[in-house]
Design a protein around this motif. Sequence first.
Motif, mmCIF file in Angstrom:
data_model
loop_
_atom_site.group_PDB
_atom_site.id
_atom_site.type_symbol
_atom_site.label_atom_id
_atom_site.label_comp_id
_atom_site.label_asym_id
_atom_site.label_seq_id
_atom_site.Cartn_x
_atom_site.Cartn_y
_atom_site.Cartn_z
ATOM 1 N N LEU A 161 -19.278 11.569 12.079
ATOM 2 C CA LEU A 161 -20.327 10.682 11.582
ATOM 3 C C LEU A 161 -20.228 10.491 10.075
ATOM 4 C CD1 LEU A 161 -23.275 12.222 13.626
ATOM 5 C CD2 LEU A 161 -21.952 10.172 14.176
ATOM 6 N N GLY A 162 -19.182 11.042 9.470
ATOM 7 C CA GLY A 162 -19.005 10.920 8.029
ATOM 8 C C GLY A 162 -19.829 11.920 7.235
ATOM 9 N N GLY A 163 -20.309 12.966 7.875
ATOM 10 C CA GLY A 163 -21.089 13.987 7.178
ATOM 11 C C GLY A 163 -22.490 13.558 6.830
ATOM 12 N N GLY A 164 -23.034 12.614 7.568
ATOM 13 C CA GLY A 164 -24.358 12.077 7.267
ATOM 14 C C GLY A 164 -25.505 13.054 7.399
ATOM 15 N N CYS A 165 -25.351 14.098 8.172
ATOM 16 C CA CYS A 165 -26.440 15.063 8.349
ATOM 17 C C CYS A 165 -26.457 16.064 7.198
ATOM 18 C CB CYS A 165 -26.290 15.781 9.691
ATOM 19 S SG CYS A 165 -27.640 16.895 10.079
ATOM 20 N N VAL A 166 -25.338 16.740 6.951
ATOM 21 C CA VAL A 166 -25.239 17.717 5.863
ATOM 22 C C VAL A 166 -24.042 17.415 4.974
ATOM 23 C CG1 VAL A 166 -24.845 20.152 5.294
ATOM 24 C CG2 VAL A 166 -26.414 19.540 7.129
ATOM 25 N N GLY A 167 -22.905 17.154 5.578
ATOM 26 C CA GLY A 167 -21.686 16.896 4.820
ATOM 27 C C GLY A 167 -20.483 17.509 5.501
ATOM 28 N N ASP A 168 -19.498 17.884 4.702
ATOM 29 C CA ASP A 168 -18.277 18.451 5.264
ATOM 30 C C ASP A 168 -18.482 19.919 5.637
ATOM 31 O OD1 ASP A 168 -18.281 19.785 2.842
ATOM 32 O OD2 ASP A 168 -16.480 18.817 2.079
ATOM 33 N N VAL A 169 -17.421 20.560 6.096
ATOM 34 C CA VAL A 169 -17.508 21.949 6.540
ATOM 35 C C VAL A 169 -17.998 22.861 5.413
ATOM 36 C CG1 VAL A 169 -16.160 23.909 7.375
ATOM 37 C CG2 VAL A 169 -15.772 21.661 8.330
ATOM 38 N N ALA A 170 -17.520 22.629 4.191
ATOM 39 C CA ALA A 170 -17.951 23.452 3.054
ATOM 40 C C ALA A 170 -19.456 23.323 2.827
ATOM 41 C CB ALA A 170 -17.190 23.066 1.790
ATOM 42 N N ALA A 171 -19.981 22.121 2.948
ATOM 43 C CA ALA A 171 -21.423 21.920 2.771
ATOM 44 C C ALA A 171 -22.208 22.636 3.872
ATOM 45 C CB ALA A 171 -21.752 20.434 2.756
ATOM 46 N N TRP A 172 -21.694 22.599 5.099
ATOM 47 C CA TRP A 172 -22.383 23.280 6.197
ATOM 48 C C TRP A 172 -22.408 24.788 5.983
ATOM 49 C CZ3 TRP A 172 -25.193 22.066 10.503
ATOM 50 C CH2 TRP A 172 -25.334 20.709 10.800
ATOM 51 N N HIS A 173 -21.297 25.345 5.497
ATOM 52 C CA HIS A 173 -21.209 26.804 5.387
ATOM 53 C C HIS A 173 -21.632 27.347 4.030
ATOM 54 C CE1 HIS A 173 -19.567 27.763 9.312
ATOM 55 N NE2 HIS A 173 -18.853 26.669 9.219
ATOM 56 N N CYS A 174 -21.572 26.529 2.984
ATOM 57 C CA CYS A 174 -21.875 27.018 1.627
ATOM 58 C C CYS A 174 -23.073 26.321 0.996
ATOM 59 C CB CYS A 174 -20.652 26.833 0.722
ATOM 60 S SG CYS A 174 -19.198 27.685 1.322
ATOM 61 N N GLY A 175 -23.647 25.366 1.695
ATOM 62 C CA GLY A 175 -24.814 24.657 1.181
ATOM 63 C C GLY A 175 -24.473 23.227 0.807
ATOM 64 N N PRO A 176 -25.459 22.328 0.883
ATOM 65 C CA PRO A 176 -25.211 20.902 0.661
ATOM 66 C C PRO A 176 -24.801 20.552 -0.768
ATOM 67 C CG PRO A 176 -27.549 21.328 0.965
ATOM 68 C CD PRO A 176 -26.839 22.607 1.251
ATOM 69 N N ASN A 177 -25.061 21.437 -1.713
ATOM 70 C CA ASN A 177 -24.682 21.158 -3.106
ATOM 71 C C ASN A 177 -23.347 21.785 -3.483
ATOM 72 O OD1 ASN A 177 -27.122 19.766 -3.519
ATOM 73 N ND2 ASN A 177 -28.179 21.702 -3.873
ATOM 74 N N PHE A 178 -22.609 22.301 -2.529
ATOM 75 C CA PHE A 178 -21.373 23.024 -2.803
ATOM 76 C C PHE A 178 -20.368 22.182 -3.595
ATOM 77 C CE2 PHE A 178 -17.070 24.438 -1.653
ATOM 78 C CZ PHE A 178 -17.134 25.736 -2.118
ATOM 79 N N ALA A 179 -20.247 20.914 -3.261
ATOM 80 C CA ALA A 179 -19.256 20.050 -3.927
ATOM 81 C C ALA A 179 -19.572 19.839 -5.404
ATOM 82 C CB ALA A 179 -19.161 18.702 -3.219
ATOM 83 N N THR A 180 -20.822 20.012 -5.815
ATOM 84 C CA THR A 180 -21.190 19.761 -7.207
ATOM 85 C C THR A 180 -21.279 21.033 -8.047
ATOM 86 O OG1 THR A 180 -23.550 19.855 -6.682
ATOM 87 C CG2 THR A 180 -22.486 17.692 -6.570
ATOM 88 N N VAL A 181 -21.074 22.193 -7.425
ATOM 89 C CA VAL A 181 -21.136 23.458 -8.159
ATOM 90 C C VAL A 181 -19.912 23.588 -9.050
ATOM 91 C CG1 VAL A 181 -21.118 25.978 -7.921
ATOM 92 C CG2 VAL A 181 -22.477 24.587 -6.352
ATOM 93 N N GLU A 182 -20.154 23.929 -10.313
ATOM 94 C CA GLU A 182 -19.039 24.132 -11.240
ATOM 95 C C GLU A 182 -18.422 25.492 -10.986
ATOM 96 O OE1 GLU A 182 -19.785 23.378 -15.339
ATOM 97 O OE2 GLU A 182 -21.211 21.791 -14.881
ATOM 98 N N HIS A 183 -17.102 25.550 -11.112
ATOM 99 C CA HIS A 183 -16.405 26.819 -10.905
ATOM 100 C C HIS A 183 -16.532 27.657 -12.178
ATOM 101 C CE1 HIS A 183 -14.755 25.517 -7.132
ATOM 102 N NE2 HIS A 183 -14.399 24.367 -7.703
ATOM 103 N N TYR A 184 -16.901 28.897 -12.004
ATOM 104 C CA TYR A 184 -17.047 29.804 -13.146
ATOM 105 C C TYR A 184 -15.732 30.578 -13.346
ATOM 106 C CZ TYR A 184 -21.914 28.678 -12.713
ATOM 107 O OH TYR A 184 -23.097 27.997 -12.653
ATOM 108 N N ARG A 185 -15.397 30.797 -14.588
ATOM 109 C CA ARG A 185 -14.140 31.502 -14.885
ATOM 110 C C ARG A 185 -14.429 32.924 -15.268
ATOM 111 N NH1 ARG A 185 -10.230 27.078 -16.701
ATOM 112 N NH2 ARG A 185 -11.499 25.290 -16.379
#
Length: 120
Positions: free
Chosen positions: A96-120
């Motif tokens: 469905l194009g991830g219309g409910c939550v998003g991709d697999v990462a969003a389902w398992h790590c939260g809907p904002n996962f794609a926008t989280v900055e990586h910490y070094r």
Amino acid sequence: MAVFIHGKGDTTALPVYHSQNRSLKMGTFDSTNGDFAGLTTAQVKTVLSAIATQALTISQVCSAHAMEHDADEMGNVFRTLEMMVSTLGSLADRPLGGGCVGDVAAWHCGPNFATVEHYR
């Protein structure tokens, strides 16, 4: 309803509701012609959307109970159920194009996962 499609030419038996006689009979999905047991594309999308939405609800309930039972074994049971249900939801959400939550990462790590900055 369990559907396992392995590749072109597979025919998998699926339960299909027949409204004329109000019964559930076995239909088939033929991957060579895209026939989904007589269901239209819109109907298949509706079914997948319902599965994804209900999986999200169950996942949220499991998450809440896992936090309540963090110190005991039931917390592990609820976390396991949450992961299993999230996987099912992501499988239904993907076509469905991830219309409910998003991709697999969003389902398992939260809907904002794609926008989280990586910490070094």
